[in-house]
Design an enzyme around this catalytic site. Structure first.
Site, PDB file in Angstrom:
ATOM      1  N   GLU A  79      -3.695  20.130  -4.566  1.00 42.55           N
ATOM      2  CA  GLU A  79      -2.362  20.528  -4.115  1.00 42.55           C
ATOM      3  C   GLU A  79      -1.489  20.871  -5.324  1.00 42.55           C
ATOM      4  O   GLU A  79      -0.265  20.982  -5.195  1.00 42.55           O
ATOM      5  CB  GLU A  79      -1.713  19.461  -3.239  1.00 42.55           C
ATOM      6  CG  GLU A  79      -1.509  18.120  -3.893  1.00 42.55           C
ATOM      7  CD  GLU A  79      -0.721  17.163  -3.008  1.00 42.55           C
ATOM      8  OE1 GLU A  79       0.376  17.517  -2.573  1.00 42.55           O
ATOM      9  OE2 GLU A  79      -1.216  16.054  -2.761  1.00 42.55           O
ATOM     10  N   CYS A 111      -2.624  15.454  -0.038  1.00 44.45           N
ATOM     11  CA  CYS A 111      -3.678  14.617  -0.649  1.00 44.45           C
ATOM     12  C   CYS A 111      -4.920  14.500   0.229  1.00 44.45           C
ATOM     13  O   CYS A 111      -5.885  13.841  -0.155  1.00 44.45           O
ATOM     14  CB  CYS A 111      -3.123  13.224  -0.942  1.00 44.45           C
ATOM     15  SG  CYS A 111      -1.672  13.248  -1.989  1.00 44.45           S
ATOM     16  N   HIS A 233      -6.196   5.846   0.394  1.00 45.11           N
ATOM     17  CA  HIS A 233      -5.505   6.798  -0.470  1.00 45.11           C
ATOM     18  C   HIS A 233      -4.423   6.024  -1.228  1.00 45.11           C
ATOM     19  O   HIS A 233      -3.661   5.267  -0.613  1.00 45.11           O
ATOM     20  CB  HIS A 233      -4.888   7.932   0.356  1.00 45.11           C
ATOM     21  CG  HIS A 233      -3.924   8.754  -0.445  1.00 45.11           C
ATOM     22  ND1 HIS A 233      -4.294   9.338  -1.638  1.00 45.11           N
ATOM     23  CD2 HIS A 233      -2.610   9.056  -0.261  1.00 45.11           C
ATOM     24  CE1 HIS A 233      -3.252   9.977  -2.148  1.00 45.11           C
ATOM     25  NE2 HIS A 233      -2.217   9.812  -1.332  1.00 45.11           N
TER      26      HIS A 233
HETATM   27  N1  COA Z   1       9.639  -7.291  -9.732  1.00 45.44           N
HETATM   28  C1  COA Z   1       8.693  -7.111  -8.786  1.00 45.44           C
HETATM   29  N2  COA Z   1       8.848  -6.228  -7.733  1.00 45.44           N
HETATM   30  C2  COA Z   1       9.986  -5.514  -7.686  1.00 45.44           C
HETATM   31  C3  COA Z   1      10.997  -5.670  -8.662  1.00 45.44           C
HETATM   32  C4  COA Z   1      10.786  -6.616  -9.717  1.00 45.44           C
HETATM   33  N3  COA Z   1      11.693  -6.784 -10.697  1.00 45.44           N
HETATM   34  N4  COA Z   1      12.000  -4.823  -8.330  1.00 45.44           N
HETATM   35  C5  COA Z   1      11.635  -4.166  -7.209  1.00 45.44           C
HETATM   36  N5  COA Z   1      10.415  -4.572  -6.817  1.00 45.44           N
HETATM   37  C6  COA Z   1       9.624  -4.121  -5.663  1.00 45.44           C
HETATM   38  C7  COA Z   1      10.453  -3.909  -4.397  1.00 45.44           C
HETATM   39  O1  COA Z   1      10.693  -5.136  -3.739  1.00 45.44           O
HETATM   40  C8  COA Z   1       9.548  -2.976  -3.629  1.00 45.44           C
HETATM   41  O2  COA Z   1       8.502  -3.710  -3.050  1.00 45.44           O
HETATM   42  P1  COA Z   1       8.142  -3.556  -1.475  1.00 45.44           P
HETATM   43  O3  COA Z   1       7.900  -2.077  -1.254  1.00 45.44           O
HETATM   44  O4  COA Z   1       6.923  -4.373  -1.304  1.00 45.44           O
HETATM   45  O5  COA Z   1       9.343  -4.037  -0.740  1.00 45.44           O
HETATM   46  C9  COA Z   1       8.904  -2.105  -4.719  1.00 45.44           C
HETATM   47  O6  COA Z   1       9.113  -2.809  -5.954  1.00 45.44           O
HETATM   48  C10 COA Z   1       9.516  -0.700  -4.853  1.00 45.44           C
HETATM   49  O7  COA Z   1      10.868  -0.812  -5.127  1.00 45.44           O
HETATM   50  P2  COA Z   1      11.972  -0.055  -4.274  1.00 45.44           P
HETATM   51  O8  COA Z   1      13.285  -0.176  -5.019  1.00 45.44           O
HETATM   52  O9  COA Z   1      11.916  -0.498  -2.850  1.00 45.44           O
HETATM   53  O10 COA Z   1      11.497   1.451  -4.238  1.00 45.44           O
HETATM   54  P3  COA Z   1      11.771   2.680  -5.224  1.00 45.44           P
HETATM   55  O11 COA Z   1      13.108   3.244  -4.970  1.00 45.44           O
HETATM   56  O12 COA Z   1      11.435   2.339  -6.622  1.00 45.44           O
HETATM   57  O13 COA Z   1      10.687   3.745  -4.679  1.00 45.44           O
HETATM   58  C11 COA Z   1       8.566   4.633  -4.067  1.00 45.44           C
HETATM   59  C12 COA Z   1       9.318   3.427  -4.617  1.00 45.44           C
HETATM   60  C13 COA Z   1       7.091   4.303  -4.016  1.00 45.44           C
HETATM   61  C14 COA Z   1       9.083   4.970  -2.670  1.00 45.44           C
HETATM   62  C15 COA Z   1       8.817   5.834  -5.030  1.00 45.44           C
HETATM   63  O14 COA Z   1       8.218   5.546  -6.261  1.00 45.44           O
HETATM   64  C16 COA Z   1       8.256   7.144  -4.505  1.00 45.44           C
HETATM   65  O15 COA Z   1       8.913   7.864  -3.780  1.00 45.44           O
HETATM   66  N6  COA Z   1       7.015   7.496  -4.886  1.00 45.44           N
HETATM   67  C17 COA Z   1       6.331   8.663  -4.384  1.00 45.44           C
HETATM   68  C18 COA Z   1       5.791   8.315  -3.015  1.00 45.44           C
HETATM   69  C19 COA Z   1       4.636   9.174  -2.652  1.00 45.44           C
HETATM   70  O16 COA Z   1       3.856   9.527  -3.470  1.00 45.44           O
HETATM   71  N7  COA Z   1       4.522   9.481  -1.395  1.00 45.44           N
HETATM   72  C20 COA Z   1       3.399  10.187  -0.925  1.00 45.44           C
HETATM   73  C21 COA Z   1       2.720   9.275   0.039  1.00 45.44           C
HETATM   74  S1  COA Z   1       1.096   9.693   0.186  1.00 45.44           S
END
Ligand code: COA
Length: 382
Positions: A79, A111, A233
């Site tokens: 992709e 993906c 995945h």
């Molecule tokens: N210590 C440990 N864990 C922590 C933390 C710390 N200090 N601070 C935050 N976290 C955890 C949160 O609790 C959360 O866990 P949970 O999902 O189990 O609740 C996780 O870290 C992610 O943090 P959060 O703030 O909720 O999300 P984010 O804004 O950082 O976004 C994604 C995370 C994955 C949504 C983002 O990276 C993203 O959009 N990635 C691309 C997604 C993708 O590829 N999608 C295609 C799907 S196939």
């Protein structure tokens, strides 16, 4: 007929960024990346790498060992393609020295498309059991800088030979399928990075898993308890943990750590590799587990937009002898860490729009992109 994966190997770039570096730059606790999303490092392609060079480097060991005289089809799933018209498979076909009596095509559905390619390859080999299909899945996951998704970047490629006498695993005929027209992740033609609603995509991933599992059961698939391991995945490895917790709950079971952890070892060090991610997880499982002979492994493939497929394989008794484990481990051990400025330098990707471009020889081994001249990509074979 026992059709399946005869050989499988993967490739990831020579450079990586430890997410502690990104955490420091963003003023974030590194535990958020290491534990919260389950990633330690992300692969960073140099300017002389792209999906073609990575795919060729993943496939080269398979062809060196087994030759290519019985391969008449090359399927290339991606992709992050380099051309809207010409298939990456055609470049790879030439660079790998395959015979001219061969069909080459590129497949796309976020993906998911490597799984479509795998199923098409199995169907083709059922019709032509004397032939093999080379399947390459190769992707570079780049998100906008300074976004939450930046920590889930990565890059990698996987290559598989599909045959009627497989040495690694037999693909079972049952599949559970799910498709829905949603906007969780997409990349319009004019953009080099995707638009992503990350939280929504994780919700839809789990929904697709649930529906695909139900369909898999309705199609006569195996029971939850039959599987010795699960590969998901992995856009980031925590996604696999969440997915397995959901599937276990659906089946009234407790998710066991050993069901998924070995299938995540490599992905934690590479980051997202889109089409390749599920199959790098499979390679990780096979490289880390010694007890899988004749065991059943479940796989869930997800591509945003979205398509999900749940299916299964049975590992061949002699799989240990056909792994590229030492090569994979040496490749990961020999990578070079980048500091933040070097990472940012590699993030600026010249694409030939502003004139000819000849990158430094940053990638020491294998096939590399030598340059872009008059809008044409020039590759140097391994
Ligand atoms: N210590 C440990 N864990 C922590 C933390 C710390 N200090 N601070 C935050 N976290 C955890 C949160 O609790 C959360 O866990 P949970 O999902 O189990 O609740 C996780 O870290 C992610 O943090 P959060 O703030 O909720 O999300 P984010 O804004 O950082 O976004 C994604 C995370 C994955 C949504 C983002 O990276 C993203 O959009 N990635 C691309 C997604 C993708 O590829 N999608 C295609 C799907 S196939």
């Amino acid at each position: 007929m026992n059709i399946g994966i005869d050989q499988i190997s993967f490739y990831t770039p020579y450079y990586y960024l430890n997410l502690a570096v990104l955490a420091e730059r963003n003023g974030i606790d590194p535990a958020k990346y290491y534990n919260g999303i389950g990633q330690e490092k992300i692969a960073v392609p140099a300017h002389d790498e792209d999906i073609v060079t990575m795919g060729v480097n993943a496939a080269a060991p398979l062809l060196q060992e087994h030759g290519s005289s019985d391969i008449d089809t090359l399927l290339f799933a991606t992709e992050s393609g380099i051309d809207q018209s010409k298939a990456a498979a055609v470049y790879a076909h030439h660079l790998l020295g395959l015979g001219q009596n061969c069909r080459c095509v590129e497949l796309k559905q976020a993906c998911y498309s490597a799984t479509a390619a795998l199923q098409l390859a199995c169907a083709y080999v059922a019709r032509k059991p004397e032939k093999k299909v080379l399947l390459i899945a190769s992707d570079i996951a780049r998100y906008d800088l300074d976004t939450a998704a930046e920590a889930t970047q990565g890059a990698g490629a996987v290559a598989m030979l599909i045959s009627a006498r497989p040495n690694i695993a037999v693909i079972a005929p049952h599949s559970g399928l799910y498709s829905a027209d949603i906007m969780d992740f997409w990349r319009p033609n004019y953009r080099s990075t995707p638009l992503v609603d990350g939280k929504y995509s994780t919700v839809m991933y789990l929904q697709a898993l649930e529906h695909a599992w139900q369909d898999y059961q309705a199609q006569g698939g195996r029971a939850y308890q039959d599987f010795s391991a699960y590969c998901y995945h992995l856009p980031f490895s925590k996604m696999g943990i969440k997915a397995h917790a959901r599937l276990a709950r659906l089946n009234g079971a407790d998710p066991r750590r050993e069901d998924t952890q070995d299938g995540m070892q490599y992905n934690r060090l590479i980051g997202n590799s889109y089409t390749a991610a599920l199959y790098i997880s499979l390679v990780s499982l096979l490289d880390y587990r010694e007890d899988l002979a004749n065991k059943h492994v479940a796989l869930f493939s997800y591509g945003s937009g979205c398509v999900g497929e749940f299916f299964a394989l049975t590992v061949c008794p002699q799989y240990h002898r056909h792994r590229y484990r030492d090569r994979h481990r040496a490749m990961l051990a020999n990578r070079v860490a980048l500091d933040y400025p070097a990472y940012r330098r590699y993030r600026e990707v010249p694409d030939g729009r502003t004139g000819d471009f000849f990158p430094d020889k940053d990638t020491p081994h294998g096939c590399r992109l030598e340059g872009i001249k008059q809008q044409q990509r020039i590759y140097r074979p391994a």
